[in-house]
Design a protein around this motif. Structure first.
Motif, short mmCIF file in Angstrom:
data_model
loop_
_atom_site.label_atom_id
_atom_site.label_comp_id
_atom_site.label_asym_id
_atom_site.label_seq_id
_atom_site.Cartn_x
_atom_site.Cartn_y
_atom_site.Cartn_z
N THR A 216 -33.26 -6.31 18.40
CA THR A 216 -33.51 -7.76 18.33
C THR A 216 -33.42 -8.41 19.71
OG1 THR A 216 -31.17 -8.07 17.77
CG2 THR A 216 -32.75 -8.01 15.94
N THR A 217 -33.06 -7.63 20.73
CA THR A 217 -32.96 -8.17 22.09
C THR A 217 -34.29 -7.98 22.82
OG1 THR A 217 -32.25 -6.10 23.13
CG2 THR A 217 -30.54 -7.46 22.11
N LYS A 218 -34.40 -8.54 24.01
CA LYS A 218 -35.62 -8.38 24.82
C LYS A 218 -35.54 -7.15 25.72
CE LYS A 218 -36.99 -13.23 24.81
NZ LYS A 218 -37.30 -14.43 25.61
N ASP A 219 -34.44 -6.41 25.63
CA ASP A 219 -34.25 -5.20 26.45
C ASP A 219 -34.98 -4.03 25.80
OD1 ASP A 219 -33.46 -3.13 28.00
OD2 ASP A 219 -31.30 -3.39 27.69
N THR A 224 -35.76 1.13 19.05
CA THR A 224 -35.48 2.28 18.19
C THR A 224 -36.77 2.93 17.67
OG1 THR A 224 -35.36 0.89 16.20
CG2 THR A 224 -33.30 1.28 17.40
N ALA A 225 -37.92 2.38 18.05
CA ALA A 225 -39.21 2.93 17.60
C ALA A 225 -40.19 2.98 18.75
CB ALA A 225 -39.78 2.07 16.46
N THR A 226 -41.06 3.99 18.73
CA THR A 226 -42.06 4.15 19.79
C THR A 226 -43.34 4.75 19.23
OG1 THR A 226 -42.39 4.95 22.06
CG2 THR A 226 -41.36 6.47 20.51
#
Length: 684
Positions: A216-219, A224-226
């Motif tokens: 949920t962050t912008k980092d 967790t998905a690609t």
């Protein structure tokens, strides 16, 4: 008057990313293997996915979800599970599970991987489909239908038996695919050690990655998905549109094919039409033209391609044509993603496809012809750019293309949601409206599904599962209307007959119907021996009863019956009887009391009632929709009964009812008083 389509000059078009949805009902399980003559190890190394195996393992170690994109035949379904096991996944006793939308896919892929691993099917490599479990305690790779995984979630909500779940053929976006993705998203939050691979020939990869990404962050380092794409060779494609809309797209396909054949260089043609009837008509017209080709000119070889063709016929589209011949493959949207045909340079897109659609007002599922989406149109165009630069001829205007939907609505947004709601309720998802679906379903469909379940007694007025009816219905791997019949059969003492009828409904093409000639007449006479005025379901019961006494292949051939389908029905019937014992439903026979069986069928199928209107057509009680008896029904040639129940509706040139049962209107009022009430029908 010349009605041949006129095409505009090509603009600056090039083929974009492969992404489209495909109708699950227009697909095939036939797999073409160009390297079949090589040793299995060499075959595996020739697959496009082979050079990506290290990347797949690395990304799965780093991320919880991997969206894997690769075209049909690249090796996603067979190789990825083997790479995982070879890399050490499953060494702790857990399995790699692969879900497939269809049963045939699960069994055929398991067979292929067992051959590659040189092991007996059902040991290290196994499969599990409805009414058939071929696994043991040593199974490491398990192929299964989506419905099986959903049922396993009921007993094991966190899927603790699996280390990796692979969702295959996600581009089909079936109802179960979307439910499982929603549930897996919940499981991944609770069980961090579980990994998910979302595998597809074409899909909106970014949308799925964002759906599964819990960051949920912008980092971006905390994602967790690609996404990983298995590259295919892509060449630019010129796109042509017609200047004016065409009146008959089947004739336009034929005209455009002949125009390409006369004016264009070498290269095969792939033409898209909506269904089997249209494909056969176009192939027939092209065959007539092929006979008129003059000596010394390039010949034309028209070939059909659709899911119900025998494998031997499907194989022909992959063969290289002789040097002096151009192949023309006329296909349904099966050729969009389910198969990749080599050497296609020219594509003709009619702009339409058949799509299953649920009508809330009449509670009927229909197969309708609808315009394709932009994503499907681009996917079709991309088929021309596999071997070299190609050309796509769209039989609609550029303005019409701009007005198309971006993508085909997933099945979740156009299907009957009653079975899905029942499964979610059984899994403890009480607030179905708040459930996280990849694509939100229409609220009226959810409401309609709840109403049906309430009418069947599966949920109460608060929307909670009833005990024991609702809980028992959720346990059964059947549609809710059939589950209700099965439950009622124990009380009405006809469970032997109902299990037989429902088993016969689970298999396709029990009757062999040759096309034309003396054989067609003989088959009609043979089938008539089993037909009764009570309808198709009792006819199926008669067929099975006769088959039990004469189980030989010769007897089936003599009576034009499908021996393989009847044997499969026998297996399903055995499994269904075991299920009845497990659920404490008594197994009893009506001893020839057909009325008892018909009344039992009415307890479940009462929502699917139709009556004979004075105009000569049937109308649904709810929605007042016009329906017709299907020509394959035993009631088609008999006197039309006043009231009938149908199992399904099929839309072609008319809306046909299939698998019919004749009932008395009093039974509807007696067995479903909460649903029907007696009233005077307005004669106007």
């Amino acid at each position: 008057m010349n009605n041949k389509p006129k095409f505009l000059a090509p603009g600056e078009y090039s083929w974009q990313e492969d992404k489209a949805d495909i109708d699950a009902h227009s697909t095939t399980q036939f797999v073409y293997n160009a390297n079949r003559s090589l040793a299995i190890d060499l075959q595996r190394q020739r697959l496009p996915i082979f050079k990506n195996r290290i990347h797949i393992i690395y990304l799965l170690e780093k991320y919880q979800t991997l969206v894997l994109i690769g075209e049909t035949g690249c090796g996603k379904s067979t190789q990825v599970p083997q790479y995982l096991i070879e890399a050490g996944w499953g060494s702790d006793g857990k399995m790699v599970g692969i879900t497939e939308p269809r049963r045939v896919a699960a069994t055929s892929l398991a067979n292929r991987v067992a051959d590659e691993c040189n092991c007996i099917l059902g040991t290290k490599i196994g499969y599990s489909i409805r009414f058939d479990d071929c696994t043991d305690a040593t199974t490491k790779i398990k192929y299964m239908t989506e419905g099986i995984l959903l049922r396993e979630m009921m007993s094991d909500p966190l899927l603790t038996n699996y280390c990796v779940i692979i969702l295959d053929e996600v581009h089909e976006r079936t109802l179960l695919t979307d439910i499982i993705m929603g549930l897996l998203k919940k499981i991944l939050r609770k069980r961090r050690s579980l990994k998910v691979i979302v595998s597809s020939a074409t899909v909106d990869a970014e949308e799925l990655r964002d759906f599964f990404n819990t960051n949920t962050t912008k980092d971006a380092t905390k994602d967790t998905a690609t996404i990983l794409s298995v590259e295919g060779r892509l060449f630019p494609v010129d796109i042509f549109y017609v200047q004016d809309p065409v009146a008959d797209y089947v004739n336009a396909v034929v005209d455009t094919t002949l125009k390409i054949h006369e004016n264009e260089e070498e290269g095969d043609i792939l033409a898209f039409l909506t269904g089997m009837e249209e494909v056969d008509r176009a192939v027939s017209l092209l065959s007539e033209h092929a006979k008129l080709v003059k000596e010394g000119k390039q010949k034309l070889m028209p070939l059909p391609m659709y899911g119900s063709l025998p494998n031997s016929e499907q194989l022909k589209v992959f063969w290289r044509a002789p040097k002096d011949t151009r192949k023309v493959i006329v296909a349904t949207n099966i050729a969009e993603t389910s198969i990749t045909i080599p050497n296609v340079v020219f594509v003709i897109d009619c702009g339409f496809a058949k799509v299953p659609w649920f009508e809330v007002e009449t509670q009927t599922n229909s197969l309708i012809v609808a315009p394709v989406s932009k994503a499907s149109a681009n996917q079709r165009a991309g088929r021309a750019g596999r071997v070299r630069s190609g050309k796509t001829y769209r039989l609609y205007t550029e303005e019409a293309y701009e007005q198309l939907f971006e993508s085909t609505p997933p099945q979740m947004q156009r299907a009957d949601l009653a079975p899905a709601i029942l499964q979610l309720k059984a899994l403890g998802i009480d607030n179905v409206l708040r459930f996280s679906f990849p694509s939100s379903p229409p609220s009226k469909h959810l409401l309609s599904g709840l109403e049906l379940l309430y009418a069947l007694g599966a949920v109460d007025s608060k929307g909670e599962l009833t005990s024991p009816v609702g809980i028992t219905m959720a346990e059964m791997p059947l549609d809710p209307v059939f589950s209700k019949c099965l439950i009622a059969s124990g009380e009405m003492e006809c469970s032997e007959e109902i299990t037989t009828i429902l088993s016969m409904l689970q298999v396709q093409n029990v009757f062999v119907r040759p096309f034309g000639g003396q054989a067609a007449l003989k088959s009609r006479v043979a089938h008539r021996k089993f037909e009764v005025e009570e309808g198709d379901l009792i006819t199926l019961l008669n067929v099975y009863t006769a088959f039990e006494k004469n189980k030989s292949t010769g007897w089936c051939q003599k009576h034009f019956l499908n021996h393989k389908a009847l044997r499969r029905a026998t297996e399903i019937r055995v499994q269904m009887r075991k299920l009845l014992k497990k659920l404490d439903i008594p197994v009893a026979s009506s001893n020839g009391n057909t009325q008892q069986v018909l009344r039992c069928i009415t307890t479940g199928l009462f929502p699917n009632a139709a009556y004979l209107h004075y105009t000569g057509v049937y109308k649904t009680v709810r929605g007042n929709r016009d329906l017709y008896i299907h020509p394959n029904s035993c009631l088609y040639t008999l006197q039309q009964p006043q009231w009938i129940l149908f199992c399904e509706v099929l839309q072609t040139n008319k809306t046909f009812m299939r698998e019919l049962t004749v009932v008395q209107p009093e039974w509807l009022i007696e067995l479903a008083p909460h649903f029907y009430e007696r009233t005077a029908i307005d004669p106007v």
